[in-house]
Design a protein around this motif. Structure first.
Motif, PDB file in Angstrom:
ATOM      1  N   THR A 126      -5.716   3.035  -9.966  1.00 14.13           N
ATOM      2  CA  THR A 126      -5.118   3.490  -8.797  1.00 14.13           C
ATOM      3  C   THR A 126      -5.748   2.873  -7.625  1.00 14.13           C
ATOM      4  OG1 THR A 126      -6.880   5.183  -9.098  1.00 14.13           O
ATOM      5  CG2 THR A 126      -4.548   5.771  -9.638  1.00 14.13           C
ATOM      6  N   SER A 127      -6.828   2.247  -7.631  1.00 10.17           N
ATOM      7  CA  SER A 127      -7.700   1.759  -6.490  1.00 10.17           C
ATOM      8  C   SER A 127      -6.890   0.220  -6.220  1.00 10.17           C
ATOM      9  CB  SER A 127      -9.060   1.395  -7.135  1.00 10.17           C
ATOM     10  OG  SER A 127      -9.671   0.344  -6.028  1.00 10.17           O
ATOM     11  N   ILE A 128      -6.434  -0.337  -7.368  1.00 11.22           N
ATOM     12  CA  ILE A 128      -5.616  -1.640  -7.148  1.00 11.22           C
ATOM     13  C   ILE A 128      -4.296  -1.103  -6.720  1.00 11.22           C
ATOM     14  CG2 ILE A 128      -4.601  -3.616  -8.354  1.00 11.22           C
ATOM     15  CD1 ILE A 128      -7.157  -3.342 -10.089  1.00 11.22           C
ATOM     16  N   SER A 129      -3.569  -0.221  -7.060  1.00 12.11           N
ATOM     17  CA  SER A 129      -2.149   0.204  -6.466  1.00 12.11           C
ATOM     18  C   SER A 129      -2.418   0.631  -5.227  1.00 12.11           C
ATOM     19  CB  SER A 129      -2.115   1.597  -7.255  1.00 12.11           C
ATOM     20  OG  SER A 129      -1.835   1.061  -8.631  1.00 12.11           O
ATOM     21  N   ALA A 130      -3.629   1.062  -4.666  1.00  7.53           N
ATOM     22  CA  ALA A 130      -3.903   1.470  -3.398  1.00  7.53           C
ATOM     23  C   ALA A 130      -3.937   0.375  -2.528  1.00  7.53           C
ATOM     24  CB  ALA A 130      -4.999   2.357  -3.097  1.00  7.53           C
ATOM     25  N   LYS A 131      -4.761  -0.636  -2.910  1.00  5.27           N
ATOM     26  CA  LYS A 131      -4.890  -1.928  -1.977  1.00  5.27           C
ATOM     27  C   LYS A 131      -3.546  -2.619  -1.854  1.00  5.27           C
ATOM     28  CE  LYS A 131      -9.773  -3.437  -3.534  1.00  5.27           C
ATOM     29  NZ  LYS A 131     -10.067  -1.915  -3.993  1.00  5.27           N
ATOM     30  N   ALA A 132      -2.748  -2.465  -2.734  1.00  2.12           N
ATOM     31  CA  ALA A 132      -1.373  -3.034  -2.736  1.00  2.12           C
ATOM     32  C   ALA A 132      -0.607  -2.369  -1.574  1.00  2.12           C
ATOM     33  CB  ALA A 132      -0.811  -3.280  -3.983  1.00  2.12           C
ATOM     34  N   HIS A 133      -0.786  -1.037  -1.674  1.00  2.00           N
ATOM     35  CA  HIS A 133       0.353  -0.249  -0.515  1.00  2.00           C
ATOM     36  C   HIS A 133      -0.334  -0.682   0.730  1.00  2.00           C
ATOM     37  CE1 HIS A 133       2.995   2.375  -2.763  1.00  2.00           C
ATOM     38  NE2 HIS A 133       2.219   2.073  -3.776  1.00  2.00           N
ATOM     39  N   ILE A 134      -1.800  -0.676   0.793  1.00  3.16           N
ATOM     40  CA  ILE A 134      -2.307  -1.012   2.466  1.00  3.16           C
ATOM     41  C   ILE A 134      -1.597  -2.268   2.766  1.00  3.16           C
ATOM     42  CG2 ILE A 134      -4.187  -1.669   3.427  1.00  3.16           C
ATOM     43  CD1 ILE A 134      -5.517   0.677   1.520  1.00  3.16           C
ATOM     44  N   ARG A 135      -1.585  -3.253   1.619  1.00  6.38           N
ATOM     45  CA  ARG A 135      -1.243  -4.657   2.058  1.00  6.38           C
ATOM     46  C   ARG A 135       0.445  -4.541   2.505  1.00  6.38           C
ATOM     47  NH1 ARG A 135      -1.006  -9.010   4.939  1.00  6.38           N
ATOM     48  NH2 ARG A 135       0.061 -10.826   4.093  1.00  6.38           N
ATOM     49  N   ALA A 136       1.117  -3.798   1.709  1.00  3.04           N
ATOM     50  CA  ALA A 136       2.662  -3.689   2.371  1.00  3.04           C
ATOM     51  C   ALA A 136       2.811  -2.998   3.348  1.00  3.04           C
ATOM     52  CB  ALA A 136       3.294  -2.746   1.034  1.00  3.04           C
ATOM     53  N   GLN A 137       1.770  -2.056   3.833  1.00  4.31           N
ATOM     54  CA  GLN A 137       2.095  -1.489   5.362  1.00  4.31           C
ATOM     55  C   GLN A 137       1.796  -2.601   6.240  1.00  4.31           C
ATOM     56  OE1 GLN A 137      -0.186   2.364   5.360  1.00  4.31           O
ATOM     57  NE2 GLN A 137       1.228   2.996   3.560  1.00  4.31           N
ATOM     58  N   GLU A 138       0.827  -3.370   5.992  1.00  6.28           N
ATOM     59  CA  GLU A 138       0.586  -4.447   7.028  1.00  6.28           C
ATOM     60  C   GLU A 138       1.453  -5.665   7.225  1.00  6.28           C
ATOM     61  OE1 GLU A 138      -4.437  -4.356   6.073  1.00  6.28           O
ATOM     62  OE2 GLU A 138      -2.911  -5.836   5.275  1.00  6.28           O
ATOM     63  N   PHE A 139       2.082  -5.946   6.007  1.00  4.91           N
ATOM     64  CA  PHE A 139       3.160  -6.942   5.718  1.00  4.91           C
ATOM     65  C   PHE A 139       4.555  -6.466   6.216  1.00  4.91           C
ATOM     66  CE2 PHE A 139       6.201  -9.590   3.222  1.00  4.91           C
ATOM     67  CZ  PHE A 139       5.502 -10.817   3.320  1.00  4.91           C
ATOM     68  N   ALA A 140       4.927  -5.536   6.033  1.00  2.00           N
ATOM     69  CA  ALA A 140       6.402  -5.095   6.158  1.00  2.00           C
ATOM     70  C   ALA A 140       6.616  -4.971   7.579  1.00  2.00           C
ATOM     71  CB  ALA A 140       6.846  -3.908   5.723  1.00  2.00           C
ATOM     72  N   THR A 141       7.823  -5.993   8.230  1.00  2.00           N
ATOM     73  CA  THR A 141       8.218  -5.734   9.411  1.00  2.00           C
ATOM     74  C   THR A 141       9.778  -6.126   9.200  1.00  2.00           C
ATOM     75  OG1 THR A 141       7.791  -8.399   9.574  1.00  2.00           O
ATOM     76  CG2 THR A 141       5.980  -6.921  10.495  1.00  2.00           C
ATOM     77  N   PRO A 142      10.469  -5.809  10.373  1.00  4.62           N
ATOM     78  CA  PRO A 142      11.964  -5.904  10.394  1.00  4.62           C
ATOM     79  C   PRO A 142      12.099  -7.624  10.353  1.00  4.62           C
ATOM     80  CG  PRO A 142      11.151  -4.538  12.316  1.00  4.62           C
ATOM     81  CD  PRO A 142       9.868  -4.723  11.760  1.00  4.62           C
ATOM     82  N   GLY A 143      13.073  -7.776   9.723  1.00  6.25           N
ATOM     83  CA  GLY A 143      13.485  -9.159   9.207  1.00  6.25           C
ATOM     84  C   GLY A 143      12.980  -9.628   8.021  1.00  6.25           C
TER      85      GLY A 143
END
Length: 432
Positions: free
Chosen positions: A186-203
């Motif tokens: 779950t810790s590694i899963s959480a790190k990936a979700h945090i990265r996704a929120q930083e990375f996801a942008t329109p386009g």
């Protein structure tokens, strides 16, 4: 981080204490073919792995507590260097004996010859009739033969029972080591979700976000995703198991990500929903706030001594009341719930057990009326949602849905450990 052989032995001993005079048989998972002769990466059967830690196909484990010499027996593939060049190294008979704690280990080629020797020591056979029809038939044939000889011998198995009913209650209560494995997943899963929120942008495309997350899974030591990652923008979030992940994200979209990592076969399972442009529309915010309220109140019901259905019922009541306030439902709350008129918006339950399987084993109900009681060591997901599909059809007597609500899908999911005094949210590192 690994499960010690001592713990596997303790699991076997505990299971054998539940078997009485029975004997149990467990079959490894088969190799699965992706296409033509290309195989998937091997994944062991969870019951087999839980009891043995052995991670090769073409294996059988027998627990025979009443045998004079051998209580834990393994049948495995023998060493074969010519085949191992193509498909990877095997433990072989000697390696399995040395490393997995079996009292006896034989080549899988000897199974037919030796199986009855162990089956006859029990008054019943514990075996789950799974997807391997050929092996199912092998067990049935041996059982029928032994039943036929019972009148002459006066001993042997007279019944065939499903091993799930004695093994799966044990798997539902996680050991301290299993909880640490789940913390890692779950810790590694959480790190990936945090990265996704930083990375996801329109386009950007959904699959780009997926790639960022799965890169983190692998780079931090996981086998990979616990299940096909769901990266669903816009109206795709209204498809519960959307996995195409090929849409270009646009300004104003919500992005629903349901993804988790598998670490040592233990799994994380997290869902977060957020606006890719950084701001909710009023309608998106209203739905998000409602789902969040339902989730927080449901988590509060995850307590030892509460029954499994309590957190689902709590979430449903909050969602129904909120949808009524938004004028997307109308009528008496009790009647809406009883007649399931909320289901065009919320069609799944609020969670499931979590462990070696993403949808882990264990009963939710003990009989027609009695729900399972939560106890310390249970791990489950809490994941309410609201999905207003562009194609939504309201329940009979319910209002039509204005277009400005359509295409909004929100789910929020955490993994929750039941403790002796309450609960612990294993996935709290990802903001909500």
């Amino acid at each position: 981080m690994m499960i010690a052989q001592q713990e596997y032995a303790q699991r076997r001993e505990l299971l054998m204490s539940k078997m009485g005079k029975g004997v149990a048989v467990f079959r490894s998972a088969p190799m699965a073919v992706m296409h033509n002769d290309v195989e998937y990466v091997y994944r062991q059967d969870s019951d087999f792995f839980y009891l043995t830690g052995f991670n090769e196909p073409e294996a059988v484990a027998i627990l025979a507590p009443n045998h004079n010499e051998h209580r834990f027996i393994l049948f495995v593939q023998p060493k074969d260097l010519a085949k191992e060049i193509w498909t990877g190294y095997r433990a072989g008979v000697e390696g399995a004996k040395e490393n997995y704690g079996a009292d006896a280990v034989f080549s899988i080629e000897e199974l037919d010859e030796k199986l009855s020797e162990y089956l006859i020591t029990g008054d019943r056979i514990y075996y789950h009739l799974g997807r391997d029809q050929e092996f199912n038939q092998k067990i049935l044939n041996h059982w029928q033969k032994l039943v036929g000889s019972y009148p002459r011998n006066g001993y042997g198995p007279r019944a065939l029972e499903d091993s799930n009913y004695i093994l799966h209650p044990l798997r539902m209560v996680k050991s301290a080591t299993e909880i640490e494995m789940l913390r890692k997943a779950t810790s590694i899963s959480a790190k990936a979700h945090i990265r996704a929120q930083e990375f996801a942008t329109p386009g950007r495309y959904e699959y780009e976000v997926q790639a960022e997350m799965e890169h983190i899974f692998r780079s931090l030591g996981c086998e990979g995703p616990a299940y096909p990652s769901i990266v669903a923008s816009g109206a795709n979030a209204c498809v519960l198991h959307y996995i195409e992940n090929n849409r270009r994200m646009e300004e104003g979209d919500l992005l629903l990500i349901d993804a988790g990592a598998s670490f040592g076969y233990y799994n994380g399972d997290i869902t977060r929903t957020f606006p890719v442009s950084g701001n909710f529309t009023p309608e998106q915010k209203a739905i998000y706030d409602l789902v969040l309220e339902a989730q927080l109140k449901a988590i509060a019901q995850v307590q030892p001594g509460n029954t499994y259905n309590q957190y689902h019922d709590t979430a449903v009541e909050v969602l129904v009341e909120g949808l009524k306030e938004l004028k997307l439902l109308q009528g008496d709350t009790e009647e809406i719930i009883k007649e399931k008129k909320y289901q065009p918006f919320y069609m799944h339950r609020t969670g499931h057990w979590l462990g070696l399987d993403v949808h882990d084993v264990g009963n939710y109900k003990l009989d027609k009326e009695t729900w399972q009681t939560l106890q310390a060591g249970n791990v489950l997901t809490v994941e309410p949602g609201i999905y207003i599909s562009p194609y939504i059809t309201p329940a009979e007597g319910q209002p039509e849905i204005p277009d400005h609500w359509k295409g909004i899908g929100v789910r929020i999911e955490d993994d929750v450990l039941v403790t002796k005094t309450g609960n612990e949210i294993l996935t709290s590192a990802v903001g909500k």
